[in-house]
Design a protein around this motif. Structure first.
Motif, PDB file in Angstrom:
ATOM      1  N   LEU A   1      -4.139   5.845  -6.041  1.00 40.13           N
ATOM      2  CA  LEU A   1      -4.212   6.324  -4.660  1.00 40.13           C
ATOM      3  C   LEU A   1      -5.408   5.711  -3.920  1.00 40.13           C
ATOM      4  O   LEU A   1      -5.294   5.346  -2.750  1.00 40.13           O
ATOM      5  CB  LEU A   1      -4.301   7.854  -4.623  1.00 40.13           C
TER       6      LEU A   1
ATOM      7  N   GLY B   1       1.185   6.375  -6.913  1.00 43.77           N
ATOM      8  CA  GLY B   1      -0.027   7.153  -7.191  1.00 43.77           C
ATOM      9  C   GLY B   1       0.267   8.640  -7.203  1.00 43.77           C
ATOM     10  O   GLY B   1      -0.251   9.390  -8.040  1.00 43.77           O
ATOM     11  N   PHE B   2       1.103   9.108  -6.261  1.00 47.53           N
ATOM     12  CA  PHE B   2       1.505  10.527  -6.244  1.00 47.53           C
ATOM     13  C   PHE B   2       2.416  10.867  -7.422  1.00 47.53           C
ATOM     14  O   PHE B   2       2.269  11.904  -8.061  1.00 47.53           O
ATOM     15  CB  PHE B   2       2.216  10.873  -4.926  1.00 47.53           C
TER      16      PHE B   2
ATOM     17  N   ASN C   1       0.306  10.907 -10.449  1.00 48.18           N
ATOM     18  CA  ASN C   1      -0.891  11.720 -10.273  1.00 48.18           C
ATOM     19  C   ASN C   1      -2.156  10.935 -10.645  1.00 48.18           C
ATOM     20  O   ASN C   1      -3.002  11.401 -11.410  1.00 48.18           O
ATOM     21  CB  ASN C   1      -0.780  13.017 -11.087  1.00 48.18           C
ATOM     22  N   SER C   2      -2.266   9.706 -10.096  1.00 47.44           N
ATOM     23  CA  SER C   2      -3.386   8.822 -10.432  1.00 47.44           C
ATOM     24  C   SER C   2      -4.300   8.631  -9.218  1.00 47.44           C
ATOM     25  O   SER C   2      -3.904   8.046  -8.201  1.00 47.44           O
ATOM     26  CB  SER C   2      -2.847   7.462 -10.889  1.00 47.44           C
ATOM     27  N   ALA C   3      -5.516   9.120  -9.363  1.00 48.55           N
ATOM     28  CA  ALA C   3      -6.498   8.989  -8.279  1.00 48.55           C
ATOM     29  C   ALA C   3      -6.883   7.528  -8.054  1.00 48.55           C
ATOM     30  O   ALA C   3      -7.121   7.102  -6.913  1.00 48.55           O
ATOM     31  CB  ALA C   3      -7.740   9.817  -8.588  1.00 48.55           C
TER      32      ALA C   3
ATOM     33  N   GLU D   1       2.114   1.672  -3.538  1.00 52.41           N
ATOM     34  CA  GLU D   1       1.017   2.181  -4.370  1.00 52.41           C
ATOM     35  C   GLU D   1       0.785   3.667  -4.141  1.00 52.41           C
ATOM     36  O   GLU D   1       0.538   4.418  -5.086  1.00 52.41           O
ATOM     37  CB  GLU D   1      -0.277   1.409  -4.054  1.00 52.41           C
ATOM     38  N   ALA D   2       0.849   4.094  -2.883  1.00 54.10           N
ATOM     39  CA  ALA D   2       0.652   5.518  -2.584  1.00 54.10           C
ATOM     40  C   ALA D   2       1.755   6.362  -3.222  1.00 54.10           C
ATOM     41  O   ALA D   2       1.479   7.419  -3.810  1.00 54.10           O
ATOM     42  CB  ALA D   2       0.619   5.734  -1.073  1.00 54.10           C
TER      43      ALA D   2
ATOM     44  N   SER E   1       0.828  -1.210   0.000  1.00 52.35           N
ATOM     45  CA  SER E   1       0.000   0.000   0.000  1.00 52.35           C
ATOM     46  C   SER E   1       0.863   1.261   0.000  1.00 52.35           C
ATOM     47  O   SER E   1       0.509   2.265  -0.645  1.00 52.35           O
ATOM     48  CB  SER E   1      -0.973  -0.004   1.187  1.00 52.35           C
TER      49      SER E   1
ATOM     50  N   ASP F   1      -6.763   2.826  -4.536  1.00 53.43           N
ATOM     51  CA  ASP F   1      -6.429   1.433  -4.266  1.00 53.43           C
ATOM     52  C   ASP F   1      -5.429   1.327  -3.109  1.00 53.43           C
ATOM     53  O   ASP F   1      -5.488   0.394  -2.305  1.00 53.43           O
ATOM     54  CB  ASP F   1      -5.867   0.755  -5.515  1.00 53.43           C
ATOM     55  N   ALA F   2      -4.528   2.301  -2.993  1.00 53.68           N
ATOM     56  CA  ALA F   2      -3.574   2.318  -1.879  1.00 53.68           C
ATOM     57  C   ALA F   2      -4.321   2.455  -0.548  1.00 53.68           C
ATOM     58  O   ALA F   2      -3.997   1.770   0.428  1.00 53.68           O
ATOM     59  CB  ALA F   2      -2.572   3.455  -2.055  1.00 53.68           C
ATOM     60  N   VAL F   3      -5.318   3.339  -0.521  1.00 55.88           N
ATOM     61  CA  VAL F   3      -6.126   3.505   0.702  1.00 55.88           C
ATOM     62  C   VAL F   3      -6.887   2.216   1.004  1.00 55.88           C
ATOM     63  O   VAL F   3      -6.958   1.776   2.156  1.00 55.88           O
ATOM     64  CB  VAL F   3      -7.090   4.704   0.556  1.00 55.88           C
TER      65      VAL F   3
END
Length: 147
Positions: A124, A115-116, A119-121, A111-112, A108, A126-128
């Motif tokens: 992010l 994601g940053f 810049n992929s929501a 992934e975070a 996770s 999925d990381a949460v």
């Protein structure tokens, strides 16, 4: 079949457990030896009800009946064919949950980070989601280890 109770923590636990066993349906087919922590069960339905109760209480049964065999090489010996589960040994389960927890946390976090970076929501989100899974596994590990 005759069984030994395994995993009784103390006398108070034993007393409460025996009181619950005495309240099971068809209890006349269950014979208790409270001093030796032994149970004899005459009926399969009673055995299934007993297993449910014991699994809830994290107590196992060890068969006290052995079968003797004679093999083709005429060597006699006996085996305990018990396939009962010892619910008191949770150290391997706790270790496995800790490993899975660690893997989920690392995944996770990666992934975070990505994601940053990209810049992929969706990454992010999925990381949460994965962090929530890791949190659930971590709590399960705590409960397994300390309860």
């Amino acid at each position: 079949m005759k069984y030994q109770l395994i995993g009784i923590r103390n006398q108070d636990h034993a007393n409460k457990l025996f009181n619950k066993i005495k309240q099971l349906p068809n209890k006349e087919h269950i014979h208790l030896n409270e001093e030796e922590l032994e149970i004899e069960v005459e009926d399969i339905t009673c055995y299934e009800n007993l297993q449910r109760l014991l699994s809830y209480e994290k107590v196992g049964l060890k068969s006290l009946e052995f079968h003797e065999h004679e093999h083709h090489h005429s060597q006699e010996h006996s085996h305990d064919h018990s396939h009962d589960v010892d619910f008191t040994s949770g150290s391997q389960a706790a270790r496995n949950m800790m490993i899975v927890f660690g893997i989920n946390i690392v995944f996770s976090l990666l992934e975070a980070i990505f994601g940053f970076i990209f810049n992929s929501a969706s990454i992010l989100a999925d990381a949460v989601h994965d962090f929530g899974d890791a949190l659930s596994i971590g709590l399960a590990w705590l409960f397994q280890k300390f309860l």
